[in-house]
Design an enzyme around this catalytic site. Structure first.
Site, PDB file in Angstrom:
ATOM      1  N   ASP A  35       0.868  -1.173   0.000  1.00  0.00           N
ATOM      2  CA  ASP A  35       0.000   0.000   0.000  1.00  0.00           C
ATOM      3  C   ASP A  35       0.909   1.228   0.000  1.00  0.00           C
ATOM      4  OD1 ASP A  35      -1.733   2.185   0.863  1.00  0.00           O
ATOM      5  OD2 ASP A  35      -3.160   0.654   1.484  1.00  0.00           O
ATOM      6  N   GLN A  98     -14.950   2.081   1.505  1.00  0.00           N
ATOM      7  CA  GLN A  98     -14.192   1.760   0.295  1.00  0.00           C
ATOM      8  C   GLN A  98     -13.915   3.028  -0.504  1.00  0.00           C
ATOM      9  OE1 GLN A  98     -16.192  -0.954  -2.389  1.00  0.00           O
ATOM     10  NE2 GLN A  98     -14.280  -1.531  -3.402  1.00  0.00           N
ATOM     11  N   HIS A 104     -10.398  -5.551  -2.743  1.00  0.00           N
ATOM     12  CA  HIS A 104      -9.058  -5.655  -2.169  1.00  0.00           C
ATOM     13  C   HIS A 104      -9.131  -5.865  -0.663  1.00  0.00           C
ATOM     14  CE1 HIS A 104     -10.009  -1.332  -1.944  1.00  0.00           C
ATOM     15  NE2 HIS A 104      -9.113  -1.226  -0.974  1.00  0.00           N
ATOM     16  N   PHE A 105      -8.101  -6.538  -0.175  1.00  0.00           N
ATOM     17  CA  PHE A 105      -7.933  -6.799   1.248  1.00  0.00           C
ATOM     18  C   PHE A 105      -6.670  -6.116   1.718  1.00  0.00           C
ATOM     19  CE2 PHE A 105     -10.725 -10.078  -0.155  1.00  0.00           C
ATOM     20  CZ  PHE A 105     -11.502 -10.442   0.938  1.00  0.00           C
ATOM     21  N   HIS A 106      -6.737  -5.487   2.884  1.00  0.00           N
ATOM     22  CA  HIS A 106      -5.587  -4.861   3.522  1.00  0.00           C
ATOM     23  C   HIS A 106      -5.039  -5.836   4.563  1.00  0.00           C
ATOM     24  CE1 HIS A 106      -6.583  -0.635   2.259  1.00  0.00           C
ATOM     25  NE2 HIS A 106      -7.782  -1.199   2.139  1.00  0.00           N
TER      26      HIS A 106
END
Length: 142
Positions: A35, A98, A104-106
């Site tokens: 990220d 969002q 997406h996954f953090h």
């Protein structure tokens, strides 16, 4: 009314190679990368290669592939940053937090007593992100 998937979103552009990313892991169905506005050192994102705006419109097989990659990369992130634990985030639609409309996954490594930083909108140092990506890739290879 459902909003359609926008193929010009930043993650779709990363998948097509139009925008650089510090890639950590990739297979036929998924991509993991750093990220650029991390909330913790080692903050990693996992996305499906198949277009999906969010969790609710993802094809089940794509969602299963993403879940497997999240687990694999999360183990490596935890090891690479000697974390005490992990926080996994997944947001859907603006009301759910969002901001990029590609599923997406953090993955955030967590250490006892250390709070997450806020999403300030400031980009992290690219050299630092490259070093973090290398640490995670090494943990994946171990």
């Amino acid at each position: 009314m459902t909003t359609p998937y926008d193929p010009t979103n930043i993650f779709a552009r990363i998948l097509r190679g139009e925008i650089p990313a510090h890639r950590v892991y990739e297979d036929a169905d998924t991509l993991a990368f750093m990220d650029v506005m991390p909330q913790a050192e080692g903050h990693t994102l996992v996305i499906p290669k198949a277009p999906a705006r969010g969790l609710l419109d993802a094809e089940p097989a794509s969602l299963a592939a993403v879940a497997a990659t999240v687990q694999r990369v999360a183990r490596a992130v935890k090891a690479a940053f000697t974390a005490d634990g992990l926080t996994i985030f997944q947001y859907n639609e603006p009301a759910g937090g969002q901001t990029v409309f590609h599923l997406h996954f953090h993955i955030l490594p967590r250490h006892e007593g250390v709070a997450l930083t806020g999403h300030t909108g400031r980009m992290a140092d690219p050299e630092r992100l490259a070093e973090h990506a290398a640490r995670i890739r090494a943990a994946l290879a171990a």
